[in-house]
Design a protein around this motif. Structure first.
Motif: not given
Lengths: 262, 222
Positions: B11-12, A75, B105, A62-63, B19, B22, A68, B15, A54-56, B101-103, A50-52, A58-59
């Motif tokens: 994967q994490l 992903k 960014l 912002i891209s 991130g 960026h 991108e 990412a 969330k971060t993806q 996690k999940p946090f 889930l963390a992956a 957010q990316i």
């Protein structure tokens, strides 16, 4: 005299009532504990994927660059699939119970079904699955559904870890007292030092980029135990590189046939 | 600012690395305890993000080893474990912060900035020097209060110079803070960036120390 008998019967009845309530409460506590444990495990195991996600996500937000963004979203989808897979495996494991819904089953017909099911996936990596089933294979006592899950997990693993254009051998044959299920792949194998740990839940050997979730082998082990089967791992067997997994199932004998449902 | 990410999940890790890049950070990513030890020993990082559950060696043992050897680099723990006892144990073992996690960014970046201020003994993140300001959060640079656009690496170089006024920064130190191990670098890249910064900022205060490196002269206290 009659009064005495009635009195004793009432007392017995009362005792049985109290006793059975205790037993039910006991099993309720166990199943509550089990449920809690299952939920805690599930929560824990889902946090990283889930963390992956969330971060993806957010990316992706912002891209500025569209390419991108697309890449981040792709992903993201992979991660979602991974979460789904984990949930499915967790549910399977959560549902595996020692209750015997056992009957006479044919491993070759179960294996045949699983083979058909996974053929397209093997095909996409150009992997050949060679089925070598002994003719008139004797039956074993077991649960058709869970045995299907077991074989599916083993074959799925073999496909995941096999390189493209390789071969997997799926064999079923009988010995004196046992039926042997063997799966041989040409993947990286499992070094001897890891062979015990791979059956632990969520254990995955370092450095592999596979999208599995590490529950497959622990499910395999649990189902094998229920079927009184033993598992032997051999890495880099003589002819082929890779991994050979053998499961030895006790044959259905006259004695244990009688204990099964029809 | 150069960060070390220690996370075994493919994967994490990918990412978070993307991130953070960026967000302007230089990021190196390793996936196990042994690689982590080697990377930490190189002393190139201003902040370390450490996952607790690593294969072969636990994150906690990496942290313990690091602190025992006297390494003071700030460490933020990233983990799926949210138990109180785990938090306490990690913080007592030498971690500076702990995020579950999940946090978010943005939250992670804010915590990195917070640790960086502490480490550099700054009161606020905004860096000020004569008529120049640099905000690590928004990636904005202003000259005479007017915004100035500068590319990523020049921003990182300027940030490094502004964080250490009056201090000589060797060529090697500057290169290591601008590029991760993955990057391919031209041999005169640093000189080009310095040249561009001098031009854009109209400043003579970025001094060259021939054969050694560069320095931003200290501001006059008047």
């Amino acid at each position: 005299m009659l009064l005495l008998i009635i009195g004793i019967l009432c007392l017995l009845g009362l005792l049985i009532y109290i006793f059975s309530r205790q037993i039910i409460a006991y099993f309720n506590r166990i199943s509550l504990k089990k449920t809690k444990r299952f939920a805690a495990n599930a929560a824990h195991e889902l946090r990283t994927p889930l963390a992956a996600i969330k971060t993806q996500a957010q990316i992706a937000l912002i891209s500025q660059n569209l390419a991108e963004k697309d890449q981040a979203i792709e992903k993201l989808l992979l991660s979602v699939n991974r979460c789904t897979h984990i949930i499915q495996q967790l549910l399977i494991q959560g549902n595996l119970s020692p209750e015997k819904n056992f009957s006479l089953v044919q491993l070759d017909s179960i294996a045949q079904d699983i083979y058909q099911l996974l053929l397209p996936i093997a095909h996409s990596k150009n992997i050949q699955i060679l089925c070598q089933f002994e003719e008139k294979l004797p039956a074993i006592i077991g649960n058709e559904v869970t045995l299907g899950i077991l074989i599916r997990n083993l074959l799925d693993n073999a496909i995941r870890y096999s390189p493209m254009n390789s071969q997997i051998n799926l064999k079923l044959y009988s010995r004196k007292k046992e039926i042997v299920l063997e799966i041989i792949d040409q993947g990286p194998g499992i070094p001897k030092s890891y062979q015990r740990s791979v059956f632990e839940r969520f254990y995955r050997i370092l450095g592999n980029e596979n999208t599995g979730c590490g529950l497959g082998l622990s499910i395999v082990q649990e189902i094998s135990l229920q079927h009184h089967a033993r598992i032997i791992l051999k890495s880099n067997p003589a002819k082929y590189k890779g991994l050979s997994i053998k499961l030895y199932f006790p044959k259905a004998t006259h004695k244990n046939k009688l204990n099964t449902k029809k | 600012m150069r960060l070390l990410l220690i996370e075994d999940d493919e994967q994490l890790g990918d990412a978070v690395k993307t991130g953070l890049r960026h967000s302007g950070y230089i990021v190196d990513w390793v996936t196990n305890g042994e690689q982590a030890d080697a990377a930490i020993r190189s002393n190139l990082f201003e902040c370390i993000l450490l996952d607790l559950s690593l294969p072969k060696r636990t994150g906690l043992s990496v942290l313990n080893q690091m602190r025992h050897s006297g390494n003071l680099t700030p460490v933020i723990i990233l983990t799926a474990q949210d138990s109180l006892e785990c938090k306490i144990k990690s913080l007592d073992s030498g971690a500076d912060d702990y995020i579950v996690k999940p946090f978010d960014l943005n939250e992670l970046c804010a915590r990195i900035r917070a640790l960086s201020r502490r480490h550099l003994k700054q009161a606020e993140s905004l860096l000020k020097y004569q008529n120049i300001t640099l905000d690590p959060k928004s990636h904005q640079v202003t000259l005479d209060n007017k915004p100035l656009i500068i590319p990523r690496r020049e921003f990182a170089l300027l940030q490094k110079l502004l964080e250490h006024p009056g201090q000589v920064l060797t060529r090697e130190q500057l290169m290591q803070s601008l590029y991760s191990w993955e990057d391919e670098v031209e041999s005169n890249a640093l000189e080009v960036h310095i040249h561009n910064l001098r031009k854009k900022l109209h400043t003579k205060n970025i001094r060259t120390l021939r054969g050694i490196g560069y320095m931003l002269t200290k501001e006059d206290p008047s």
